[in-house]
Design an enzyme around this catalytic site. Structure first.
Site, PDB file in Angstrom:
ATOM      1  N   GLY A   1      37.983  42.186  46.386  1.00  0.00           N
ATOM      2  CA  GLY A   1      39.153  41.933  47.216  1.00  0.00           C
ATOM      3  C   GLY A   1      40.274  42.889  46.869  1.00  0.00           C
ATOM      4  O   GLY A   1      40.219  43.615  45.868  1.00  0.00           O
TER       5      GLY A   1
ATOM      6  N   GLY B   1      34.497  40.229  45.630  1.00  0.00           N
ATOM      7  CA  GLY B   1      34.382  39.901  47.045  1.00  0.00           C
ATOM      8  C   GLY B   1      33.243  40.600  47.746  1.00  0.00           C
ATOM      9  O   GLY B   1      32.708  40.095  48.734  1.00  0.00           O
TER      10      GLY B   1
ATOM     11  N   GLU C   1      35.643  39.105  37.025  1.00  0.00           N
ATOM     12  CA  GLU C   1      36.919  38.424  37.222  1.00  0.00           C
ATOM     13  C   GLU C   1      37.535  37.855  35.949  1.00  0.00           C
ATOM     14  O   GLU C   1      38.765  37.744  35.842  1.00  0.00           O
ATOM     15  CB  GLU C   1      36.755  37.302  38.263  1.00  0.00           C
ATOM     16  CG  GLU C   1      36.515  37.779  39.683  1.00  0.00           C
ATOM     17  CD  GLU C   1      35.047  38.094  39.967  1.00  0.00           C
ATOM     18  OE1 GLU C   1      34.733  38.393  41.125  1.00  0.00           O
ATOM     19  OE2 GLU C   1      34.211  38.036  39.035  1.00  0.00           O
TER      20      GLU C   1
ATOM     21  N   ASP D   1      34.315  34.009  41.668  1.00  0.00           N
ATOM     22  CA  ASP D   1      34.517  33.134  42.836  1.00  0.00           C
ATOM     23  C   ASP D   1      33.601  33.585  43.971  1.00  0.00           C
ATOM     24  O   ASP D   1      32.494  34.025  43.731  1.00  0.00           O
ATOM     25  CB  ASP D   1      35.991  33.100  43.226  1.00  0.00           C
ATOM     26  CG  ASP D   1      36.512  34.446  43.739  1.00  0.00           C
ATOM     27  OD1 ASP D   1      36.011  35.506  43.301  1.00  0.00           O
ATOM     28  OD2 ASP D   1      37.426  34.442  44.591  1.00  0.00           O
TER      29      ASP D   1
END
Length: 359
Positions: A74, A122, A145, A153
């Site tokens: 992301g 992402g 992360e 995530d």
């Protein structure tokens, strides 16, 4: 290629077009290794809407522009700036992204992800939930992360908890990179296709007949695949299972400290660089995910925790050290896993009422 064979829909950061029987979704920020913005995520959702109802589209191909990778994750810099300003981009971005991750996992048409080069964060969410996941000899897949004060995530806790043994715990806590065969062993990918064969695979997929089945797509991929299934990490499975078979970070650290091997000590050094709070949150989410009945259940938990991450100093400090100042010297709070209290953890796992993620 004739005008009718390639129908362009969108240009800019996201290119959406039909080529023959394939709906193409190309992430188009090569200078940023195709890091995904909120607007790109919305555009991918719109493309999936369009292709799902288009009878001329038999298969979806996800790919990244440039030579460096599919997607570096992301737009962390944008999230960092918005977090500092007290904005709500995290809430909007992750809601959009996580619902899309669940949609990809259930997409009714064959969805093929070309996971060539760098695939992180992402980018894993866009590809590893796909029905057909193609890696290459250039693939470098990671969920790093925890080094940003965050956790894996985009459904990462679901994927990692379904890797064999403690392989997922290892990759989730260390953020270490998987090569293509590693990704297959960890159940993040399905086939290694040499990068030199990707153009031929792409051409074959654009030529499939309307209504093509997943079995037909698998057969096309298999004809061009190398057959590799296990990378270097598979050989370390026994040791990894022993070190990471604990439900407390303190016990994982203790297990690694008792092992004088070079790999154990290198792993210990890696963990010592990560956010203590991020590791504790990650481990709990991974253990909860083992008992989850669906990807959506994991995404709901991840969304609750992500909103708390967005408010945390650890996230801003992790991004500052890795992306903004690039000094690689984050000052974590607390500085060790022993300092992570029950009270600190509670907000990451609390129901959030009207803001709950709904599918």
């Amino acid at each position: 290629m004739t005008a009718s064979a390639a129908v362009a829909e969108t240009e800019g950061d996201l290119i959406v077009r039909r080529e023959g029987a394939a709906g193409i979704i190309r992430l188009n920020r090569p200078k940023a290794i195709n890091a995904m913005t909120y607007e790109m995520s919305q555009g991918i959702d719109a493309a999936l809407d369009r292709f799902e109802t288009d009878p001329a589209v038999a298969v979806i191909i996800l790919e990244g522009a440039g030579e460096r990778g599919l997607c570096a994750g992301g737009d962390i810099r944008g999230l960092y700036e918005n977090s500092k300003a007290g904005g709500d981009l995290g809430k909007r971005f992750w809601r959009q992204e996580y619902v899309m991750n669940a949609r990809i996992a259930k997409y009714p048409k064959p969805y093929v992800a070309f996971m060539d080069g760098l695939v992180m964060g992402g980018g894993v969410g866009l590809s590893a939930h796909a029905r057909h996941r193609v890696v290459t000899e250039k693939t470098k897949l990671a969920m790093p992360e925890v080094g940003l004060g965050f956790f894996p995530d985009v459904g990462g806790t679901w994927l990692l908890s379904r890797s064999p043994g403690e392989i997922g715990t290892f990759f989730g806590l260390t953020g270490q990179t998987m090569n293509g065969p590693d990704a297959i062993h960890a159940r993040f990918a399905d086939a290694v296709v040499p990068s030199a064969n990707l153009p031929a695979l792409r051409e074959a997929l654009t030529a499939v007949q309307p209504g093509a089945t997943s079995a037909e797509v698998d057969a096309i991929i298999a004809r061009l695949a190398s057959g590799e299934r296990e990378g270097p990490v598979a050989a370390l499975q026994t040791s990894i299972d022993r070190w990471f078979a604990h439900d407390r970070m303190e016990d994982i650290f203790a297990s690694l400290k008792r092992d004088s091997s070079e790999f154990a000590q290198a792993t210990l050094k890696t963990l010592n660089e990560k956010s203590p709070r991020g590791m504790v949150v990650t481990l709990r989410l991974l253990r909860q995910a083992r008992h989850a009945s669906s990807l959506e259940e994991c995404l709901v938990r991840e969304y609750r925790a992500a909103l708390e991450v967005f408010r945390s100093d650890d996230f801003r400090e992790g991004v500052r050290a890795a992306v903004i100042d690039k000094d690689r010297n984050p000052k974590w709070s607390p500085p060790s896993v022993e300092g992570v209290t029950v009270e600190m953890l509670m907000p990451y796992f609390a129901e959030i009422g009207a803001d709950e993620l709904v599918f």
